[in-house]
Design an enzyme around this catalytic site. Structure first.
Site: not given
Length: 219
Positions: A15, A71-72, A84, A93
């Site tokens: 992302g 991660d986002g 997510k 993920e």
């Protein structure tokens, strides 16, 4: 990059926010400030960028657990549970999140909310076979369903060859229970509710950077 140290096995998120970590790790390796890093990507897009930058990469079978993953997230609740999958990589993920010792989530100040589902739909990755049955099941749970498409209107397909149903539940009263229901349904490959998987949350805003940590251990 205080969270990443030489000799670590590092998960690379997917992302627009997470890619900055990949770029920074590559920069620090290039200057010699980091050494002996090996990385594992959460998507084909991140893998391609990491290879372009010259990062040493693990094979796809993930032969070792990871020390840290950056991660986002699309939405974060006060307990550091997440939604997510806005980028379509939720299955990979989650595999990586479950295989990492420390999951660090980096977001801007629009992502925290009092309850998951307040601002963002829950992406649900489903098999193409029989997918309308999954859509009916999700609607029975109260979701408004949208089949994810690409910008040109074509059907979005995940890296694993599945499709995504974006499910608007509104504010979710019990995200943990919903995750159990979704996980028990044949045909649902995975879902974007990440419960008890984040260890650290970094929130960037115009006022600065806030670091929050999980109060309870992972379950």
């Amino acid at each position: 990059m205080a969270f990443v140290q030489s000799g670590m096995k590092v998960g690379l998120g997917t992302g627009s926010t997470a890619i900055f970590a990949t770029w920074r790790i590559a920069e620090l390796l290039g200057t010699g400030q980091l050494r002996d890093i090996v990385a594992f990507a959460t998507s084909k897009a991140t893998f391609a960028e990491a290879v372009r930058l010259g990062l040493p990469m693990m094979p796809d079978d993930l032969p070792h657990d990871l020390d840290v993953t950056i991660d986002g997230a699309d939405e974060v609740d006060p307990e550091l549970n997440l939604i997510k999958g806005g980028g379509g990589a939720l299955l990979r993920e989650k595999i990586v999140a479950q295989a990492t010792r420390r999951q660090i989530i980096v977001v801007d100040d629009s992502k925290p909310s009092p309850r998951l589902g307040t601002h963002w739909p829950v992406p649900v990755e489903v098999l193409l076979f029989g997918w309308r049955s999954q859509a009916r099941f999700l609607e029975s749970l109260g979701a408004a369903i949208a089949l994810r498409t690409n910008h040109d209107g074509s059907q979005f397909v995940t890296d694993s060859g599945n499709i995504i149903l974006d499910c608007r539940f509104g504010p979710i009263a019990d995200a943990r229970h919903l995750a159990v229901l979704l996980g028990a349904r044949a045909g649902i490959v995975d879902h974007g509710l990440f419960i008890d998987l984040a260890d650290d949350l970094i929130v960037a805003s115009a006022q600065g950077v806030e670091h929050r940590t999980r109060l309870s251990p992972r379950r």
